[in-house]
Design a protein around this motif. Structure first.
Motif, mmCIF file in Angstrom:
data_model
loop_
_atom_site.group_PDB
_atom_site.id
_atom_site.type_symbol
_atom_site.label_atom_id
_atom_site.label_comp_id
_atom_site.label_asym_id
_atom_site.label_seq_id
_atom_site.Cartn_x
_atom_site.Cartn_y
_atom_site.Cartn_z
ATOM 1 N N ARG A 211 108.165 -13.473 -9.534
ATOM 2 C CA ARG A 211 107.780 -13.258 -10.936
ATOM 3 C C ARG A 211 106.865 -14.359 -11.451
ATOM 4 N NH1 ARG A 211 110.454 -8.987 -12.493
ATOM 5 N NH2 ARG A 211 112.624 -8.851 -11.877
ATOM 6 N N ASP B 3 103.481 -13.602 -10.290
ATOM 7 C CA ASP B 3 102.880 -12.554 -11.124
ATOM 8 C C ASP B 3 102.275 -13.166 -12.383
ATOM 9 O OD1 ASP B 3 103.563 -10.517 -9.455
ATOM 10 O OD2 ASP B 3 105.368 -9.937 -10.546
ATOM 11 N N ALA B 4 103.021 -14.102 -12.967
ATOM 12 C CA ALA B 4 102.608 -14.662 -14.252
ATOM 13 C C ALA B 4 101.335 -15.493 -14.141
ATOM 14 C CB ALA B 4 103.731 -15.508 -14.852
ATOM 15 N N ARG C 121 101.753 -6.696 -7.465
ATOM 16 C CA ARG C 121 102.964 -7.371 -7.933
ATOM 17 C C ARG C 121 103.724 -7.985 -6.773
ATOM 18 N NH1 ARG C 121 105.046 -2.877 -11.732
ATOM 19 N NH2 ARG C 121 106.919 -4.117 -11.904
ATOM 20 N N HIS C 122 104.071 -9.268 -6.947
ATOM 21 C CA HIS C 122 104.536 -10.038 -5.805
ATOM 22 C C HIS C 122 105.908 -9.623 -5.297
ATOM 23 C CE1 HIS C 122 101.156 -12.406 -7.205
ATOM 24 N NE2 HIS C 122 101.087 -12.865 -5.979
#
Ligand SMILES: Nc1ncnc2c1ncn2[C@@H]1O[C@H](COP(=O)(O)OP(=O)(O)OP(=O)(O)O)[C@@H](O)[C@H]1O
Ligand SMILES: [Mg+2]
Lengths: 264, 357
Positions: free
Chosen positions: B238, B241-242, B300-301
């Motif tokens: 996440r 992603d950010a 998306r990771h």
């Protein structure tokens, strides 16, 4: 939750970009930040959002210095829409907005249908629901800007900090967006260039000039003909109607003393 | 993806249905496990003497839970001691390099970042050369250990330089270039000055990647490092992603940017250094696989990381099989194979990439 700045200074080299700025953002208010290009609005915002440590002075949130809060705690309370933020990733519009949920997710609280609902609502709020599956790279500047704002809304902050949020937007979306932001149960700090918008939506306006906070007050107090001439170097007349709303009308510069280089 | 605006019903249908998420997760896991098992089995079966997959399966059963199948001991030995060990290390190496590629491309916001951008392969080659040609460690230090030490030394230097140069992605990339150039020059210097023709050839072979010497002790090093690396990366999915809109944006989304940088870059350096020290610096996998995986599963990771690891592992096993079989009686360096397949693949991706500003 009061966001408050005391004696903030930030320097680039020896030049003070933000020079001893103190400011309280009151809970629930819409505070406008105005000032010419390069007056230090973005720099001040970076410190207010906790992204940049001031050279001296402190920013506190509910009395606690930002530097002592974790990034995650901060992101639960403050969301930021930057003046410029781009990506090379092939995200969809919705994926970009979904990033706003990042601070609320963890291994113990994974993505849920509630997150989906929040993201959907944020997309609808900025009038972008119909483009949810479009690739970011194919969107127009204004559409991207609206998604940035949706992302900040999806973050469910208490305080929303916006750096020129109406950049790139058509007039309908400029006004719609400021109205949307204002109607949320949020404290808002927004750097704005359109002084009529500032007058229309702000509870208070802070004026930056060369790194200093030179005035802070209600639109009617702040937006005077004299100040517009001093700070922004424009000639304008300001009307205040019966309801106390303030309107600015600009005049062509012929009536103003010419800029220095033009005179020589 | 030049997708047209879809009618809203379709838009809704295209979003992941939360109820299906666990199901998909399990299905994805099963597909991954099956693919990997098939690749490993194939890697063990194919070779100069091909051995039936059945024998491979029986060998594994014999060794793992003493199934007691009657097998030709030579076949069993080849499968277990050489080929399975080799396939496992190839898988770990491919997975690690691909993971590091994903992470570095994302953190550095640069589509051309690869695991070697941190100076690691250059440092490893210097370390290997120092041991093999200059005789550093006087026989007590293995080539691998020398390479590992060289890799970490180079990375340390690059990290220091990047810290001094302002920490941002550009600083890291430039520091990596400087470090790589320096260590590559050192390697060339030593090779041209002191190496015999045979040594030079040996070093070149090593630099291009070589799995011939791989045995079980290498497996017991590669597997934990690759799995550990995968877990660390997944834990930061996440956060990665950010980073899509830059590190400032990541910070405002609650990501502890400095810590994430430090942990992930250190993890990548360690993974890459380990793999390079076992098999040499195999090119292209860390650069190409992440792009291929993005085309398959998106950016998306949470999905991209495991997908890249899987594709990387499978690709590397396949490349190893090819390198052993393309020319009968001769083993090509695996790096030659990965680049021969990787370069055209990368060109295809570049051509078919959606036009982005
Ligand atoms: N990292 C930096 N190094 C040097 N100068 C800087 C740096 N960041 C900002 N500045 C300078 O500080 C001044 C204030 O910049 P800032 O971005 O805060 O202005 P602003 O009020 O947001 O302007 P605008 O209306 O154009 O967005 C500018 O003159 C800018 O060039
Ligand atoms: Mg600005």
């Amino acid at each position: 939750m009061m966001l408050s700045a005391q004696d903030l200074v930030w320097r680039a080299g020896r030049r003070a970009i933000v020079d001893r700025v103190s400011l309280d953002v009151r809970p629930g208010e819409f505070l406008g930040l105005v000032g010419p290009n390069g007056s230090g609005k973005t720099s001040l915002i970076a410190m207010l959002a906790g992204l940049r440590a001031p050279a001296s002075g402190t920013v506190t949130l509910a009395g606690k210095p930002l530097g002592r809060m974790s990034r995650r705690d901060l992101a639960h309370r403050i969301a930021l829409v930057e003046q410029q933020a781009e990506t090379g990733e092939r995200l969809t519009a919705r994926e970009a907005v979904a990033l706003g949920r990042t601070p609320h997710l963890s291994a113990l609280s994974p993505w849920s249908s509630r997150d989906d609902a929040i993201v959907d609502k944020a997309m609808a709020d900025v009038d972008m629901a119909h483009l949810a599956s479009r690739s970011w790279q194919t969107l127009s500047g204004g559409e991207r800007q609206r998604l940035h704002i949706a992302r900040a809304l999806a973050q469910e902050p208490r305080i929303l900090i916006l750096d020129e949020p109406t950049n790139h937007l058509d007039i309908e979306h400029q006004i719609g967006l400021l109205d949307l932001v204002r109607s949320q149960d949020l404290t808002v700090v927004a750097a704005l260039h359109d002084l009529n918008h500032a007058a229309m939506f702000c509870d208070r306006i802070a004026v930056m000039q060369a790194g200093r906070l030179v005035a802070l007050g209600t639109p009617a107090d702040i937006l005077t003909r004299r100040r517009l001439a001093e700070v922004f170097r424009v000639d304008a007349s300001v009307e205040i109607d019966a309801a106390g709303a303030c309107f600015i009308r600009y005049r062509r510069p012929a009536a103003m003393p010419r800029a220095r280089h033009a005179a020589s | 993806m030049t997708s047209l605006p879809l009618p809203s019903a379709e838009v809704d249908a295209s979003q992941a249905r939360p109820a299906l998420a666990p199901l998909r997760f399990v299905a994805g896991g099963l597909v991954a496990a099956a693919t990997l098992a098939a690749a490993l089995a194939l890697g063990a079966a194919v070779g100069e003497t091909s051995i039936p997959v059945e024998t491979v399966a029986k060998t594994v059963a014999n060794r793992l839970w003493g199934a007691g199948h009657a097998l030709d001991p030579i076949d069993e030995g080849i499968v277990w001691n050489y080929r399975i060990a080799r396939a496992l290390v190839a898988a770990c190496c491919g997975a690690s390099l691909a993971l590091c590629g994903v992470v570095l491309q994302s953190l550095l916001r640069n589509a051309l970042a690869d695991p070697y951008i941190l100076g690691i392969s250059a440092g490893a080659s210097s370390g290997a050369v120092a041991v093999a040609i200059l005789g550093l460690g006087s026989g007590f230090v293995s080539l691998s250990l020398g390479a590992f030490a060289g890799a970490l030394l180079a990375f340390g230097l690059v990290a220091l330089l990047a810290l001094g140069a302002g920490r941002g992605p550009a600083a890291i990339i430039l520091a990596g270039i400087a470090g790589s150039q320096l260590f590559n020059a050192l390697t060339s210097f030593v090779v041209t000055k002191s190496a015999t023709a045979d040594q030079a050839r040996g070093i070149m072979f090593w630099l291009l990647g070589n799995l011939s010497g791989v045995r079980w002790p290498d497996v017991s090093l590669a597997v934990p490092v690759a799995l550990g690396g995968l877990l660390i990366c997944l834990a930061h999915a996440r956060a990665l992603d950010a980073f899509a809109f830059g590190s400032r944006s990541a910070a405002s989304l609650g990501v502890p940017v400095k810590r994430v940088y430090a942990v992930l870059i250190a993890a990548c350096a360690f993974m890459t250094a380990t793999m390079v020290s076992i098999v040499g610096s195999i090119g292209f996998v860390g650069l190409v696989i992440p792009h291929a995986a993005r085309l398959v599963v998106g950016v998306r990771h949470g999905r991209l990381l495991p997908a890249s690891a899987l594709i990387g592992a499978t690709f590397m096993i396949a490349a190893d099989v090819l390198s052993r079989t393309v020319i009968p009686g001769q083993v090509l360096p695996i790096g030659v194979m990965t680049a021969l397949v990787g370069a055209p693949a990368f060109a295809m991706i570049l051509i078919h990439r959606p036009v982005a500003r």
